[in-house]
Design a protein around this motif. Structure first.
Motif, short mmCIF file in Angstrom:
data_model
loop_
_atom_site.label_atom_id
_atom_site.label_comp_id
_atom_site.label_asym_id
_atom_site.label_seq_id
_atom_site.Cartn_x
_atom_site.Cartn_y
_atom_site.Cartn_z
N LEU A 222 23.43 47.37 10.57
CA LEU A 222 22.73 48.09 9.50
C LEU A 222 22.00 47.15 8.57
O LEU A 222 20.85 47.39 8.21
N ARG A 223 22.64 46.07 8.14
CA ARG A 223 22.02 45.16 7.18
C ARG A 223 20.76 44.50 7.75
O ARG A 223 19.86 44.13 7.00
N ASP A 224 20.69 44.37 9.08
CA ASP A 224 19.54 43.73 9.71
C ASP A 224 18.38 44.70 9.93
O ASP A 224 17.21 44.31 9.79
N VAL A 225 18.70 45.95 10.30
CA VAL A 225 17.63 46.88 10.70
C VAL A 225 17.20 47.81 9.59
O VAL A 225 16.18 48.51 9.73
N LEU A 226 17.93 47.84 8.47
CA LEU A 226 17.63 48.82 7.42
C LEU A 226 16.19 48.70 6.89
O LEU A 226 15.53 49.74 6.71
N PRO A 227 15.66 47.51 6.61
CA PRO A 227 14.27 47.45 6.11
C PRO A 227 13.27 48.07 7.08
O PRO A 227 12.40 48.86 6.67
N GLY A 228 13.37 47.73 8.36
CA GLY A 228 12.45 48.29 9.34
C GLY A 228 12.65 49.77 9.54
O GLY A 228 11.69 50.54 9.73
N LEU A 229 13.90 50.22 9.49
CA LEU A 229 14.21 51.64 9.62
C LEU A 229 13.60 52.43 8.47
O LEU A 229 12.98 53.49 8.68
N THR A 230 13.76 51.91 7.27
CA THR A 230 13.20 52.58 6.09
C THR A 230 11.68 52.70 6.20
O THR A 230 11.10 53.75 5.90
N GLU A 231 11.05 51.64 6.66
CA GLU A 231 9.59 51.65 6.82
C GLU A 231 9.16 52.65 7.88
O GLU A 231 8.19 53.39 7.70
N ARG A 232 9.88 52.68 8.99
CA ARG A 232 9.53 53.60 10.09
C ARG A 232 9.69 55.05 9.62
O ARG A 232 8.86 55.92 9.92
#
Length: 253
Positions: A222-232
């Protein structure tokens, strides 16, 4: 007597219908759908396309009913939802008595499955309690939780472990690693982001618009993918005007 069919339609794809649900669609005289706002007009189009693809040799009507606004004050959430359901039930009851005075078969097209975070069955009970003579039949559909697991090719439970299903509104207060796999629905603000500091090893399986052409999937710590997930997620909302997503959380092995 009016027969009401609550039919789970998954993401709206004909491929997500059971044979039983497809047969139920072909019995309906009038479908009632909530007319929410212009930004979600493509959801109405998905329902229309589904009916055209599945219903054969049977005349039916689709009636859109203006959906009452809901009070979004978080401090009175339960009261606001109860009021919203009551006003929706009254609006539907008025249409039903006007459009089916001699009885017939009424259909509700339920996204996902009627048993999981959907209000249709509660509203039908309120309509019946208001004095409208109804007989209810329920047909299950593929839920977003099932689609999420299938798309990520995951088993939701660990061996002998539990599955806990909740909402974004409740996630932060309820989350504990010993809950097993935590499935989160109705999360408009990605509440999982508030778990990162205390639970840095959380793993997430996320999916949006599951079953639709713009389906999106992300999996990782979660800590790694959260920024990209939020943007997507923001990009999907900007393009569509709405986003439907679901995710599962589990402590990484």
């Amino acid at each position: 007597m009016i027969t009401v069919l609550a039919i789970g339609i998954g993401s709206g794809s004909p491929a997500h219908l059971t044979a039983e649900a497809a047969a139920a669609l072909n019995r309906v005289d009038v479908f009632l759908v909530a007319d929410k706002r212009a930004e979600t007009s493509d959801l109405a189009a998905i329902r229309t396309d589904l009916c055209r693809a599945v219903i054969t040799g049977h005349n039916y009507r689709v009636i859109e009913v203006a959906d009452p606004a809901r009070d979004r004050d978080p401090s009175g959430y339960r009261e606001a939802v109860a009021d919203w359901h009551a006003r929706r039930a009254r609006a539907y009851a008025d249409v039903i008595t006007r459009e089916l005075p001699d009885g017939g078969t009424l259909g509700f097209l339920v996204w996902g499955d009627p048993a999981l975070y959907d209000s249709t069955l509660r509203i039908v009970e309120q309509i019946r309690a208001s004095g409208v003579d109804l007989a209810l039949e329920v047909y299950p559909g593929i839920s977003s939780v099932q689609l999420l697991a299938a798309r990520h090719q995951m088993v939701l439970n660990t061996v002998g472990g539990p599955i806990y299903v909740t909402t974004g509104r409740r996630l932060v207060d309820e989350f504990r690693p010993d809950l097993g796999t935590v499935v989160v629905m109705l999360d408009g603000d990605l509440a999982c982001g508030r778990l990162v500091e205390e639970h840095p090893d959380l793993e997430i399986w996320w999916g949006a618009q599951l079953g639709l052409a713009d389906e999106a999937l992300i999996h990782g710590r979660l800590r790694d993918v959260l920024p990209g997930l939020t943007e997507r997620r923001s990009a999907i909302r900007a393009e569509r005007g709405w986003v439907m997503d679901v995710y599962a959380l589990r402590t990484a092995d």
